[in-house]
Scaffold this motif. Structure first.
Motif, PDB file in Angstrom:
ATOM      1  N   THR A  94     -45.304  36.765 -22.848  1.00  0.00           N
ATOM      2  CA  THR A  94     -45.371  35.341 -23.184  1.00  0.00           C
ATOM      3  C   THR A  94     -46.767  34.885 -23.578  1.00  0.00           C
ATOM      4  O   THR A  94     -46.907  33.956 -24.374  1.00  0.00           O
ATOM      5  N   SER A  98     -45.212  33.184 -27.343  1.00  0.00           N
ATOM      6  CA  SER A  98     -44.500  32.300 -26.428  1.00  0.00           C
ATOM      7  C   SER A  98     -43.012  32.266 -26.747  1.00  0.00           C
ATOM      8  O   SER A  98     -42.580  32.655 -27.836  1.00  0.00           O
ATOM      9  N   ILE A  99     -42.248  31.774 -25.783  1.00  0.00           N
ATOM     10  CA  ILE A  99     -40.801  31.621 -25.972  1.00  0.00           C
ATOM     11  C   ILE A  99     -40.512  30.670 -27.142  1.00  0.00           C
ATOM     12  O   ILE A  99     -39.618  30.910 -27.962  1.00  0.00           O
ATOM     13  N   LEU A 117     -35.664  36.264 -19.919  1.00  0.00           N
ATOM     14  CA  LEU A 117     -36.993  36.252 -19.313  1.00  0.00           C
ATOM     15  C   LEU A 117     -36.822  36.386 -17.801  1.00  0.00           C
ATOM     16  O   LEU A 117     -36.449  35.433 -17.127  1.00  0.00           O
ATOM     17  N   ASP A 158     -40.330  28.221 -21.261  1.00  0.00           N
ATOM     18  CA  ASP A 158     -41.482  28.202 -22.162  1.00  0.00           C
ATOM     19  C   ASP A 158     -42.804  28.090 -21.401  1.00  0.00           C
ATOM     20  O   ASP A 158     -43.849  28.503 -21.897  1.00  0.00           O
TER      21      ASP A 158
END
Length: 694
Positions: A94, A98-99, A117, A158
């Protein structure tokens, strides 16, 4: 199908299902999301669409009755189907990608699959499911495995730090067959009103036959483009005639074919493409393709009308399809490959060949524009998000300190309880010393050891050297395994069972604190507990119908070989490579000497608080990570349990989707690891399971 998914689904709210295909249509009409089973096969539905069948086929539900389970979150049915079929594509960290970055790329690429995740993430498990680029999110967070969904689940994911995996999955929306006896009219249209392929083919055939009757002609057509930026309309794939219907449903007097396609020899003269109005004169011979161009006059009206009907219906279906992700299936059904997440992949491949960029379709440009807008909005919000993260970290630090404070309070309470226990044991020991001192001072009094010249032992010495063996009078007669299979009754098993003491010393002429060893052992709580475990508890589980909820304990009882009094279980080594053991009042083992159950006893008049329970949970959690055979931890008291003990048990066995599926009072360590926690009260000569309640 995966048993964990079955366990999870059967925890959802359920209603009876009947009527076979008609019942499935009823669920589809009300936009049902969840799972339906007729006992063997499982059908998963999302917003009324049938998205997958496991352990069977659509025909399994033709005339079936069963149960419908409604999902608490719309993403779960889609996730469960994809987990059965998904294939790992890639992993990302991440902090590097990032998501939200991955989400923008996957969404714009029309991806079908899901993100998981969970690796190196302590707070929970997070999922985002994609179907043709459209996404839904779900998460399980905290020790209680609290279910989150949609935006809340995505934002939590996130903000996490860890490793996430992208899985591609093949998925196809299935048609629900019509029930037997349905008329042709009802089958002519699909559920959402879209014309079927049969209707389009019929219209095309009518148009072709009408055109074939007319003679070829030369027609002058004038086309006025009212929107310079409009794109040409793609013909309906099930009807080769181009659409000739106007926006109000009427048939225009003049027609024109797209300039890119021609099935006949033609001569065309037109004005430059820059002009918005052009006049062309076209002379064509009879068409050689299956669809002919209608004439501008005479009998062409019938052909134009026949062509207009399927074309108008197709236009209406295309409009509806734009608003429904499932209707776009033909474009992206196999789009399970991850779109490139690395911009460098579009550069020269190093071999002198420049990659060719394909002009995106209008839908792709729309998706890309949406993704770009989303990314820009996130950059407008980035400064605010950084401030929120600083605040969040401060709040997390505050919560961490609060947890440490609560842990210190719990340890203090446990130490106080342990001190009280030690004081009670010390008092008993002092009383025993006084008694023995008086006995020595008064000389021989006729006790067992003095009269026979035998040996006197202390309680600790006698128990440390004693094991209780669980044996049968005859292995050919009723056993605990027979009881589980239903081949033996409780009385038959009890008659054949033997619990025999095995000691590291000769028991003949041995007394324990002035009492003959056999009498001493018969009065011990350890022997009484083992008898209850093998002679009573298994049958209590059967009679109350808790074989599934207490499956780990129920299936482990027949494996009992011996019970080690004052036993210990190895937990590995510490930082100085010294062996670390967990000690218990009783350790129950199988034939391979692996721990199956552990138990601690409180025989004082003091009620049990949270310390005893927390100690069992802590040590049991260490054991299950090293011994797969471990099934349960028992706290046993001759007094009662205080509220703190019940709260500690509830916290350790808190809910969540997967933990709830493993049964009652289950301490969840990981997806596949855990054990049952039981609180037992000894009331006189009987034992009562206080937690969980049967």
């Amino acid at each position: 199908m995966n048993s964990e998914i079955v366990d999870a689904v059967t925890e959802w709210d359920s209603t009876p299902f009947s009527g076979g295909y008609e019942g499935l249509h009823g669920l589809a009409d009300r936009g049902f999301s969840g799972a339906v089973t007729e006992g063997t096969a499982w059908a998963f539905m999302l917003n009324g669409r049938l998205i997958g069948i496991e352990d069977g086929s659509v025909s399994s539900f033709e005339a079936a009755d069963g149960t419908a389970y409604e999902s608490p979150a719309a993403a779960l049915p889609l996730l469960y189907v994809m987990q059965q079929r998904g294939q790992q594509q890639a992993q990302y960290y991440t902090n590097e990608k990032s998501i939200s970055e991955a989400d923008a790329t996957l969404s714009s690429g029309g991806f079908t699959g899901y993100i998981e995740l969970s690796e190196n993430v302590l707070s929970g498990d997070y999922y985002t499911v994609y179907y043709g680029g459209k996404s839904m999110s779900v998460a399980y967070v905290g020790n209680s495995r609290q279910l989150l969904s949609e935006q809340e689940a995505f934002e939590r994911a996130d903000d996490e730090v860890g490793i996430y995996t992208v899985y591609g999955a093949e998925l196809e929306v299935l048609d629900i067959p019509e029930p037997a006896g349905t008329t042709d009219d009802s089958a002519a249209d699909s559920d959402d009103g879209e014309p079927t392929a049969a209707a389009d083919d019929a219209a095309a055939q009518s148009s072709s036959e009408t055109a074939a009757e007319e003679s070829p002609s030369t027609a002058e057509t004038t086309a006025t483009d009212t929107s310079p930026t409009a794109e040409p309309v793609t013909p309906n794939p099930s009807n080769s005639d181009p659409s000739t219907a106007s926006s109000d449903g009427s048939t225009p007097e003049t027609t024109s074919s797209p300039p890119e396609t021609s099935a006949s020899t033609s001569e065309t003269t037109s004005s430059p493409p820059e002009t918005s109005t052009s006049t062309s004169e076209t002379t064509s011979s009879p068409p050689k393709t299956s669809a002919s161009k209608p004439e501008a006059n005479g009998g062409s009206g019938r052909a134009q009308s026949a062509s207009a009907r399927p074309s108008a219906a197709a236009a209406e279906a295309d409009t509806a399809a734009d608003n429904d992700v499932f209707s776009n299936e033909a474009e992206w059904r196999n789009a399970k490959t991850i779109p490139s997440l690395d911009p460098s992949s579009d550069q020269d491949d190093g071999a002198g060949t420049q990659s060719v960029t394909k002009r995106p379709s209008s839908k792709q440009r729309s998706r890309q524009s949406t993704a770009s807008t989303q990314l820009s909005r996130k950059q407008l919000q980035q400064r605010l998000k950084r401030a929120e993260k600083v605040m969040q970290k401060a709040e997390e630090q505050h919560e961490l300190l609060a947890d440490e404070r609560d842990s210190a309070i719990a340890e203090r309470d446990a130490a106080r309880e342990e001190l009280e226990t030690v004081r009670a044991q010390l008092s008993e020991a002092e009383a025993e010393v006084d008694r023995l001192t008086e006995q020595l001072e008064s000389g021989p009094t006729g006790d067992v050891s003095t009269m026979s010249g035998g040996r006197s032992m202390s309680t600790t010495e006698a128990l440390d050297g004693t094991n209780l063996l669980v044996r049968y009078g005859s292995k050919g007669d009723a056993t605990l395994a027979d009881a589980i299979s239903g081949a033996a009754t409780q009385d038959e098993v009890r008659t054949n069972l033997r619990i025999e003491p095995h000691t590291t010393f000769e028991t003949a002429d041995v007394s324990v604190d002035g009492t003959a060893f056999e009498t001493f052992l018969d009065e011990r709580i350890e022997l009484a507990f083992v008898r209850w475990l093998v002679e009573e508890f298994l049958f209590d589980i059967q009679q109350t119908g808790n074989q599934t909820d207490l499956k780990g304990i129920y299936e482990a009882i027949p494996a009992i070989n011996r019970a080690e009094i004052r036993g210990s279980v190895a937990l590995g080594t510490d930082d100085e490579d010294d062996a670390v053991d967990a000690e218990f009042d009783l350790v129950v083992r199988n034939k391979r000497d692996q721990p199956v159950f552990v138990a601690d006893f409180n025989e004082s008049n003091q009620p049990v608080g949270g310390g005893m329970v927390n100690s069992l949970v802590r040590d049991g959690s260490e054991i299950i990570q090293r011994e797969e055979s471990f099934a349960g931890a028992f706290a046993v008291t001759t007094s009662y349990y205080k509220g703190e003990a019940l709260d500690a048990a509830a916290d350790a066995t808190g809910g969540g989707l997967l933990s709830a599926s493993r049964g009652k009072s289950f301490v969840y360590i990981s997806r596949k690891q855990g054990f049952h926690l039981c609180l037992v009260e000894k009331l006189g000569d009987t034992f009562d399971l206080h937690v969980p309640e049967l």
